[in-house]
Design an enzyme around this catalytic site. Structure first.
Site, mmCIF file in Angstrom:
data_model
loop_
_atom_site.group_PDB
_atom_site.id
_atom_site.type_symbol
_atom_site.label_atom_id
_atom_site.label_comp_id
_atom_site.label_asym_id
_atom_site.label_seq_id
_atom_site.Cartn_x
_atom_site.Cartn_y
_atom_site.Cartn_z
ATOM 1 N N ARG A 1 54.056 47.608 -29.422
ATOM 2 C CA ARG A 1 54.836 48.864 -29.009
ATOM 3 C C ARG A 1 53.909 50.247 -29.246
ATOM 4 N NH1 ARG A 1 60.277 49.480 -30.167
ATOM 5 N NH2 ARG A 1 59.963 47.207 -31.507
ATOM 6 N N CYS B 1 79.506 46.004 -15.902
ATOM 7 C CA CYS B 1 80.676 45.867 -16.353
ATOM 8 C C CYS B 1 80.889 45.285 -17.615
ATOM 9 C CB CYS B 1 81.629 44.915 -15.312
ATOM 10 S SG CYS B 1 81.772 45.454 -13.928
ATOM 11 N N GLY C 1 53.184 45.864 -34.922
ATOM 12 C CA GLY C 1 54.715 46.404 -35.445
ATOM 13 C C GLY C 1 54.666 47.827 -35.741
#
Length: 420
Positions: free
Chosen positions: A281, A347, A241
């Site tokens: 990460r 979209c 983390g």
């Protein structure tokens, strides 16, 4: 730039020794590009800080599961942290070892447990009493004892986005702190479980050390209680983390972070205990960029839009978390910049990659979305029947496609229409 592997030479963005524009021309866009050097340096920062200590690094596969990325870490001697049997298969295919892999996740199936036990994983991070019973039954059916660690929820605020905060009472993860001691006793009494550790993971993109220290203190208090009940806790898994710099964040240096936590174990009299780190990460986030081409520039009454060929299906973080990624030109222009929302062709009004960005850009230009190595391609989808991007690994002056771009016909190859 967030990492020296990504830098400008005479106004042109390079990835290590390769011009980013040449990668886009050769492999097309949207395009994920990773730097082997950046991956290696980030891992070594952890490993060097752990050297000489009873501490090991298990790469969180969910952050980036590309085989080449995992193989870089496997060659460096990394362990792995997985949350599915699919990720276990990837680890093994990439050259990792099951014996150095921990299996996390709140909803493991019996089939996944069986597969992991047969492969010989290092430890199961268990998150509930029903999961303990299920694992015990699967291990019994195989004539094995499953090594287990309980993921304990320490109710520590990681001070991060609510979707990636995992250590509070209101989160779905882990065993409640107040129930943990009794749950350990229950696990200890199960014949086919071997209690070996304790685990926590309080969240993601954490930029302060203090929440980790608070969590470690609560875990070590609990370890002392558990061992007074006659069990032995061989390792403490502090999860992952640790955050990265996306914009102006100032997370702690990786080495300083690891050394601070290990010193805290010693200060608490637990220096002999093995410590597991599960970074994701902080290893891969700033080792990757997403290259995209401007399709159209669309002026509006309130907003100017730079419509690019990447979209929310390629990089979900902005739409999902309102996450910020820096967006820079691949070739710098000397023209005056204008304010644009950088959006994709999907979209949905939520299909945006960056809002209110100052860019000197023209139709056909290339942009680089930075810090895209973590939770980028792994979270991509085929929404709007869009083929997913290719992935490239740069190593010095060489670039290799480590995942070919999908073709549209592959997306419905397993489908069929009804007979007449």
């Amino acid at each position: 730039m967030n990492d020296s592997a990504f830098h400008y030479v005479d106004g042109a963005l390079h990835v290590e020794g390769v011009p980013a524009a040449s990668l886009a021309e050769q492999f097309g866009t949207p395009l994920y590009v990773y730097s082997r050097d950046a991956l290696t340096r980030a891992y070594r920062a952890y490993a060097d800080a752990c050297a000489g200590r009873k501490a090991t690094v298990h790469v969180a596969v969910k952050a980036n599961s590309n085989l080449a990325v995992l193989n870089v870490f496997a060659r460096l001697g990394a362990g792995f942290d997985i949350v599915s049997s699919g990720e276990l298969a990837r680890v093994l295919a990439a050259g990792g070892k099951a014996s150095n892999t921990v299996f996390s996740g709140v909803g493991k199936s019996a089939a996944e447990m069986r597969e992991a036990l047969e492969a010989g994983v290092k430890c199961f991070n268990v998150e509930s009493i029903p999961e303990l019973h299920a694992l015990n039954e699967v291990a019994k059916s195989l004539g094995k004892k499953a090594p287990v660690s309980l993921r304990v929820n320490p109710d520590v605020d990681a001070k991060t986005h609510p979707y990636i905060s995992t250590g509070l009472k209101s989160n779905k993860f882990g065993v409640a702190f107040g129930d943990a001691r009794a749950t350990y006793r229950e696990a200890h009494d199960m014949a086919n479980l071997d209690v070996v550790g304790i685990d926590c993971h309080i969240g993601s993109q954490i930029t302060e050390v203090s929440p980790y220290l608070d969590a470690v203190d609560k875990l070590l208090d609990l370890v002392e209680q558990i061992e007074s009940d006659g069990m032995s806790i061989r390792h403490v898994d502090v999860g992952g983390g640790l955050g990265i710099t996306y914009d102006d964040e100032t997370p702690p240096d990786i080495g300083d972070f690891v050394r601070t936590l290990l010193a805290h174990f010693e200060e608490r009299g637990h220096g002999q205990r093995e410590v597991y780190f599960e970074p994701g990460r902080s290893l891969v986030g700033n080792a990757g960029v997403l290259l995209t081409r401007v399709e159209y520039l669309k002026p509006g009454e309130e907003k100017n839009f730079a419509i690019v060929d990447a979209a929310m299906n390629d990089l979900a973080r902005p739409a999902m978390y309102e996450a910020f990624h820096r967006i820079v030109p691949v070739i710098e222009r000397k023209a005056s910049a204008r304010l644009y929302d950088v959006v994709g062709p999907v979209c949905e009004s939520g299909d945006w990659l960056g809002r209110d960005r100052e860019l000197a850009v023209e139709q056909g230009d290339l942009l680089a979305i930075l810090s895209a190595g973590a939770y980028g391609f792994v979270m991509s989808s085929n929404y709007n029947t869009r083929a997913r991007a290719a992935e490239i690994m740069v190593d010095g002056e060489r670039a290799r496609a480590v995942r070919e771009r999908e073709e549209v016909k592959q997306l419905f190859a397993g489908e069929s229409i009804l007979p007449d």
